[in-house]
Design an enzyme around this catalytic site. Structure first.
Site, PDB file in Angstrom:
ATOM      1  N   GLY A  15       0.816  -1.208   0.000  1.00  0.00           N
ATOM      2  CA  GLY A  15       0.000   0.000   0.000  1.00  0.00           C
ATOM      3  C   GLY A  15       0.853   1.263   0.000  1.00  0.00           C
ATOM      4  N   ILE A  16       1.677   1.430   1.022  1.00  0.00           N
ATOM      5  CA  ILE A  16       2.493   2.645   1.132  1.00  0.00           C
ATOM      6  C   ILE A  16       3.616   2.633   0.086  1.00  0.00           C
ATOM      7  CG2 ILE A  16       4.118   3.860   2.655  1.00  0.00           C
ATOM      8  CD1 ILE A  16       2.265   3.065   5.025  1.00  0.00           C
ATOM      9  N   ALA A  80       9.575  -2.142   3.169  1.00  0.00           N
ATOM     10  CA  ALA A  80       9.106  -3.504   3.477  1.00  0.00           C
ATOM     11  C   ALA A  80       8.929  -3.665   4.985  1.00  0.00           C
ATOM     12  CB  ALA A  80      10.104  -4.533   2.948  1.00  0.00           C
ATOM     13  N   GLY A  81       7.796  -4.186   5.379  1.00  0.00           N
ATOM     14  CA  GLY A  81       7.540  -4.383   6.807  1.00  0.00           C
ATOM     15  C   GLY A  81       6.300  -5.223   7.008  1.00  0.00           C
ATOM     16  N   TYR A 144       7.225  -5.277  17.331  1.00  0.00           N
ATOM     17  CA  TYR A 144       7.237  -4.422  16.136  1.00  0.00           C
ATOM     18  C   TYR A 144       7.661  -2.997  16.523  1.00  0.00           C
ATOM     19  CZ  TYR A 144       4.958  -1.694  12.335  1.00  0.00           C
ATOM     20  OH  TYR A 144       4.670  -0.829  11.315  1.00  0.00           O
ATOM     21  N   PRO A 174       4.556   6.614   9.771  1.00  0.00           N
ATOM     22  CA  PRO A 174       3.117   6.702   9.547  1.00  0.00           C
ATOM     23  C   PRO A 174       2.364   6.343  10.820  1.00  0.00           C
ATOM     24  CG  PRO A 174       4.181   5.213   7.945  1.00  0.00           C
ATOM     25  CD  PRO A 174       5.156   5.471   9.048  1.00  0.00           C
ATOM     26  N   GLY A 175       1.162   6.912  10.974  1.00  0.00           N
ATOM     27  CA  GLY A 175       0.197   6.397  11.940  1.00  0.00           C
ATOM     28  C   GLY A 175      -0.632   5.355  11.216  1.00  0.00           C
TER      29      GLY A 175
HETATM   30  N1  NAD Z   1      -0.363   0.663   7.328  1.00  0.00           N
HETATM   31  C1  NAD Z   1      -0.091   1.184   8.497  1.00  0.00           C
HETATM   32  O1  NAD Z   1      -1.002   1.493   9.285  1.00  0.00           O
HETATM   33  C2  NAD Z   1       1.341   1.438   8.906  1.00  0.00           C
HETATM   34  C3  NAD Z   1       1.561   2.212  10.041  1.00  0.00           C
HETATM   35  C4  NAD Z   1       2.879   2.463  10.433  1.00  0.00           C
HETATM   36  C5  NAD Z   1       3.929   1.939   9.709  1.00  0.00           C
HETATM   37  N2  NAD Z   1       3.677   1.169   8.616  1.00  0.00           N
HETATM   38  C6  NAD Z   1       4.835   0.636   7.893  1.00  0.00           C
HETATM   39  O2  NAD Z   1       4.775   1.027   6.546  1.00  0.00           O
HETATM   40  C7  NAD Z   1       5.429   0.061   5.731  1.00  0.00           C
HETATM   41  C8  NAD Z   1       4.521  -0.361   4.585  1.00  0.00           C
HETATM   42  O3  NAD Z   1       3.372  -0.975   5.154  1.00  0.00           O
HETATM   43  P1  NAD Z   1       1.984  -1.123   4.362  1.00  0.00           P
HETATM   44  O4  NAD Z   1       0.933  -0.759   5.324  1.00  0.00           O
HETATM   45  O5  NAD Z   1       2.058  -0.487   3.027  1.00  0.00           O
HETATM   46  O6  NAD Z   1       1.943  -2.710   4.242  1.00  0.00           O
HETATM   47  P2  NAD Z   1       1.676  -3.655   2.992  1.00  0.00           P
HETATM   48  O7  NAD Z   1       1.514  -5.028   3.555  1.00  0.00           O
HETATM   49  O8  NAD Z   1       0.606  -3.102   2.135  1.00  0.00           O
HETATM   50  O9  NAD Z   1       3.070  -3.553   2.214  1.00  0.00           O
HETATM   51  C9  NAD Z   1       4.235  -4.151   2.693  1.00  0.00           C
HETATM   52  C10 NAD Z   1       4.977  -4.726   1.499  1.00  0.00           C
HETATM   53  O10 NAD Z   1       6.183  -5.314   1.980  1.00  0.00           O
HETATM   54  C11 NAD Z   1       6.373  -6.503   1.242  1.00  0.00           C
HETATM   55  N3  NAD Z   1       7.238  -7.441   1.954  1.00  0.00           N
HETATM   56  C12 NAD Z   1       6.919  -8.233   3.011  1.00  0.00           C
HETATM   57  N4  NAD Z   1       7.971  -8.998   3.347  1.00  0.00           N
HETATM   58  C13 NAD Z   1       8.972  -8.665   2.488  1.00  0.00           C
HETATM   59  C14 NAD Z   1      10.308  -9.118   2.344  1.00  0.00           C
HETATM   60  N5  NAD Z   1      10.810 -10.085   3.139  1.00  0.00           N
HETATM   61  N6  NAD Z   1      11.072  -8.562   1.385  1.00  0.00           N
HETATM   62  C15 NAD Z   1      10.558  -7.590   0.569  1.00  0.00           C
HETATM   63  N7  NAD Z   1       9.292  -7.156   0.648  1.00  0.00           N
HETATM   64  C16 NAD Z   1       8.519  -7.672   1.611  1.00  0.00           C
HETATM   65  C17 NAD Z   1       4.964  -7.069   1.069  1.00  0.00           C
HETATM   66  O11 NAD Z   1       4.905  -8.036   0.020  1.00  0.00           O
HETATM   67  C18 NAD Z   1       4.184  -5.811   0.778  1.00  0.00           C
HETATM   68  O12 NAD Z   1       4.115  -5.536  -0.600  1.00  0.00           O
HETATM   69  C19 NAD Z   1       5.810  -1.087   6.660  1.00  0.00           C
HETATM   70  O13 NAD Z   1       7.162  -0.965   7.037  1.00  0.00           O
HETATM   71  C20 NAD Z   1       4.897  -0.875   7.853  1.00  0.00           C
HETATM   72  O14 NAD Z   1       5.457  -1.412   9.026  1.00  0.00           O
HETATM   73  C21 NAD Z   1       2.411   0.906   8.195  1.00  0.00           C
END
Ligand code: NAD
Length: 243
Positions: A15-16, A80-81, A144, A174-175
């Site tokens: 997503g992000i 990635a997370g 986390y 991000p929140g």
């Molecule tokens: N969505 C939220 O509310 C939020 C809040 C705070 C922080 N974040 C952080 O933002 C970042 C993006 O999160 P998101 O919400 O877009 O999640 P998401 O699940 O939509 O995207 C995460 C992407 O990381 C990829 N990924 C997972 N394991 C991997 C690996 N081993 N190697 C490479 N890619 C890998 C996934 O396939 C996915 O495309 C993350 O680091 C997450 O911790 C998200």
């Protein structure tokens, strides 16, 4: 017109990450989108690369491919997370390892591979996508939050070490943001709807984040204009965290 640069975004299919890829392309950059998930080719400016940040060999191959096909990586965004909600007292070491390997050591591996070239060439922008959980904690996200806080502290230290070499390193927190990750963590049904509403009410701006909100901050911090900003931590969360 600002110069066109080469960027690598990890987690670029998420997503992000996807919003960050789009924002960097809109800024005129050529972008390698690295992800463990399979990706569609989406326009000439985006190179999808297979990347598993938990595997050093895969990180090496992905950066090598990006540099061979696009040129030296000048912008790196570690996105990635992954997480799941659990009471810390109910978790085991296997779960801790998965969280730390991906959210913290994944970022270390990619920086270790891509940043030396930036230092050598005297230019680089690194942005690590952390989380507000790193700054203030977050219920059900103890490990986390710790991994994301480690990522912030690592970024500040790396920022100090490479500051005089034209490379900046910043963290964006991000929140709660509307992405597949958050949807998966909240699940479906009435309880999930109540949690979303509670999160929304906790945000002074009364809405959850959108991936584009985060991408706009990343676009700025990776720009030439942000060259005097390093070691900083920026929350993008509608005022949820003012730390
Ligand atoms: N969505 C939220 O509310 C939020 C809040 C705070 C922080 N974040 C952080 O933002 C970042 C993006 O999160 P998101 O919400 O877009 O999640 P998401 O699940 O939509 O995207 C995460 C992407 O990381 C990829 N990924 C997972 N394991 C991997 C690996 N081993 N190697 C490479 N890619 C890998 C996934 O396939 C996915 O495309 C993350 O680091 C997450 O911790 C998200």
């Amino acid at each position: 017109m600002p110069p066109s640069r080469v960027a690598l975004v990890t987690g670029g299919a998420g997503g992000i990450g996807h919003a960050i890829v789009n924002a960097l392309v809109a800024g005129g950059h050529r972008v390698a989108s690295g992800d463990i998930a399979s990706q569609q080719t989406s326009g000439e400016a985006v190179l999808p690369v297979h990347l598993d940040v938990t595997d050093r060999g895969s990180v090496d191959q992905a950066v090598t491919q990006a540099e061979r096909e696009l040129g030296p990586v000048e912008i790196l965004v570690n996105t990635a997370g992954w997480d799941e909600f659990h009471q810390f007292l109910e978790t085991e070491e296997g779960f801790w390892d998965r969280i730390i390997e991906l959210n913290y050591k994944g970022c270390l591996r990619v920086c270790r591979r891509a940043v030396p070239g930036m230092v050598e060439r005297g230019y680089g922008r690194v942005v690590n996508i952390s989380s507000d959980a790193a700054r203030v904690g977050s219920s059900l996200e103890a490990v986390y939050a710790g991994a994301k806080a480690a990522q912030v502290a690592f970024g500040k230290t790396l920022a100090r070490e490479v500051a005089s070499r034209g490379v900046t390193v910043n963290s964006v927190c991000p929140g709660p943001t509307e992405t597949p990750l958050l949807e998966g963590m909240l699940g479906a049904g009435e309880t999930s709807a109540k949690m979303v509403e509670a999160l929304r009410r906790a945000v002074p701006m009364r809405r959850l984040g959108r991936p584009e909100d985060v991408a706009a901050a990343v676009a700025f911090l990776t720009s030439d204009d942000a060259g005097f900003i390093t070691g900083q931590t920026l929350s993008v969360s509608g005022g949820l965290t003012m730390a």
